[in-house]
Design a protein around this motif. Structure first.
Motif, PDB file in Angstrom:
ATOM      1  N   VAL A   1       0.842  -1.203   0.000  1.00 59.13           N
ATOM      2  CA  VAL A   1       0.000   0.000   0.000  1.00 59.13           C
ATOM      3  C   VAL A   1       0.878   1.253   0.000  1.00 59.13           C
ATOM      4  N   PHE A  37       2.364   1.796  -3.454  1.00 59.85           N
ATOM      5  CA  PHE A  37       1.366   2.376  -4.350  1.00 59.85           C
ATOM      6  C   PHE A  37       1.244   3.885  -4.111  1.00 59.85           C
ATOM      7  N   TRP A  39       2.064   6.736  -6.810  1.00 62.57           N
ATOM      8  CA  TRP A  39       1.053   7.724  -7.190  1.00 62.57           C
ATOM      9  C   TRP A  39       1.606   9.137  -7.041  1.00 62.57           C
ATOM     10  N   THR A  55       4.257  -5.243  -8.634  1.00 64.84           N
ATOM     11  CA  THR A  55       3.879  -3.830  -8.633  1.00 64.84           C
ATOM     12  C   THR A  55       5.081  -2.931  -8.873  1.00 64.84           C
ATOM     13  N   SER A  98       5.108  -0.568 -12.065  1.00 62.80           N
ATOM     14  CA  SER A  98       5.012   0.882 -11.867  1.00 62.80           C
ATOM     15  C   SER A  98       6.109   1.636 -12.606  1.00 62.80           C
ATOM     16  N   SER A 147      -4.241   7.808 -12.481  1.00 56.53           N
ATOM     17  CA  SER A 147      -4.469   6.964 -11.299  1.00 56.53           C
ATOM     18  C   SER A 147      -4.958   5.582 -11.708  1.00 56.53           C
ATOM     19  N   ILE A 193      -1.886   3.663 -12.975  1.00 57.12           N
ATOM     20  CA  ILE A 193      -0.964   3.184 -11.941  1.00 57.12           C
ATOM     21  C   ILE A 193      -1.565   2.020 -11.161  1.00 57.12           C
ATOM     22  N   LEU A 194      -2.902   1.893 -11.199  1.00 54.89           N
ATOM     23  CA  LEU A 194      -3.570   0.789 -10.515  1.00 54.89           C
ATOM     24  C   LEU A 194      -3.750  -0.426 -11.423  1.00 54.89           C
ATOM     25  N   PRO A 208      -0.284  -2.758 -12.867  1.00 54.97           N
ATOM     26  CA  PRO A 208       0.166  -3.886 -12.037  1.00 54.97           C
ATOM     27  C   PRO A 208      -0.800  -5.064 -12.054  1.00 54.97           C
TER      28      PRO A 208
END
Length: 357
Positions: A20, A23, A27, A159, A163, A199, A202-203, A206
């Protein structure tokens, strides 16, 4: 025991908090409009520092750094490529690994092929000096040690890989075309349409990477004749992608480091921007011609191809550990080889875009 944590880390939580956190920072880098403003970054750093200190105080420094801190988890992944390791020798790790609360390599992964406890700094601190070893090893050997890592660590690595790929892809005409396609659907949503699309990228990137990886791991399992269950393949082969990730990071950030990194020279003389010139370098102007497109391309191609070769070697080594014969090991690696070739080609295409457009 001295330094015992105030709260025990729940086993179900694993390293998901680190994911988390990663991420969030991804972001900040790719989407947040204040990501390049010193004031905004200062608050991000202060907040991150407070969370880190509180986490280490409550759960213990080793537990938090191993499961809650995104940068420690990321650098631990990359450190497996390094030529050094710390080890508590076999025979001397029995007691310290039993009381290790951070989940060391000798007891956290079932069926581990490790001899002794490797790269667990909690066990290293607790062990007697007679059993401590600092070893030199070949590059990338730490990636094929044999652990079956947790799903959270697998997700974290995918991830991290996805990213940085998205960071490069977001600067290509292909991403502009996707933004144009999505704009009519996103524009009515309150807020910035660009930030919303970024956004989502980026989600979702992954998730796309994870889906492809899981699908191909299933194929690897079938080609092994069932000797490697799909879950084991997913948890064992994640490290084989680290060399490509390192190579892509080098290719992606080389120009940034060599050109923007020169800003350190004037900053050492005037770190606070108050007009000082302590070392006489405050007036230094970065040389943007320090590298040219040809040099950047040669380094990118060389590093990506080398990373691909090492990744194939690591995957093959892991496969040999898991199968009964060499033929099955080779056959089972066809899907992983295809994935690595595809990702290397995509990486080269992304790196080439600033040169051809």
């Amino acid at each position: 025991m001295k330094g015992s944590p105030k709260i025990r880390w729940p086993s179900w939580l694993d390293a998901w908090p680190a994911l988390v956190g990663f991420f969030f920072f991804a972001w900040i880098e790719n989407v947040f409009p204040g990501g390049s403003r010193p004031y905004s970054l200062a608050w991000v750093i202060v907040t991150y520092s407070l969370i880190t200190w509180i986490g280490m105080f409550l759960f213990g420094k080793y537990v938090w750094l191993k499961r809650g801190d995104p940068f420690s988890v990321l650098f631990a992944l990359f450190a497996r490529f390094s030529p050094t390791e710390v080890r508590v020798a076999k025979g001397g790790n029995k007691n310290v690994c039993v009381i290790c609360i951070s989940g060391c390599s000798a007891n956290a992964y079932e069926k581990s092929d490790l001899q002794g406890c490797v790269d667990c700094y909690e066990c290293w601190e607790l062990a007697d000096d007679a059993h401590k070893e600092f070893s030199i090893r070949p590059w990338a050997v730490g990636l094929s040690r044999g652990e079956r890592v947790s799903p959270a660590v697998v997700a974290f690595h995918i991830t991290a890989l996805a990213s940085v790929t998205f960071d490069g892809f977001s600067e290509t005409p292909g991403w502009v075309a996707i933004q144009t396609l999505l704009w009519p659907f996103v524009d009515p949503i309150p807020g910035s349409a660009i930030q919303t699309i970024e956004s989502l990228g980026i989600l979702l990137v992954p998730l796309l990477f994870a889906s492809v990886y899981i699908l191909l791991c299933g194929r690897v399992s079938r080609l092994s004749g069932g000797e490697m269950p799909q879950g084991e393949v997913i948890r064992s082969f994640a490290f084989s992608l680290v060399p490509i990730a390192l190579a892509y990071n080098l290719s992606h950030y080389l120009s940034f480091i060599l050109i923007s990194g020169q800003q350190i020279i004037p900053l050492v003389s005037d770190p606070l921007g108050t007009g000082l010139n302590i070392l006489g370098t405050a007036e230094y102007v970065p040389n943007i011609g320090i590298i040219d497109a040809r040099f950047a391309w040669i380094v990118s191609v060389t590093s990506l191809v080398a990373g691909h070769i090492v990744s194939v070697y690591v995957a093959h080594t892991i496969s040999l550990r898991r199968t009964s014969n060499h033929i099955k090991a080779v056959k089972s690696q066809y899907p992983m080889l295809a994935l690595m070739v595809f990702y290397t080609a995509i990486s080269l295409w992304i790196v080439a875009q600033p040169l051809v457009n």
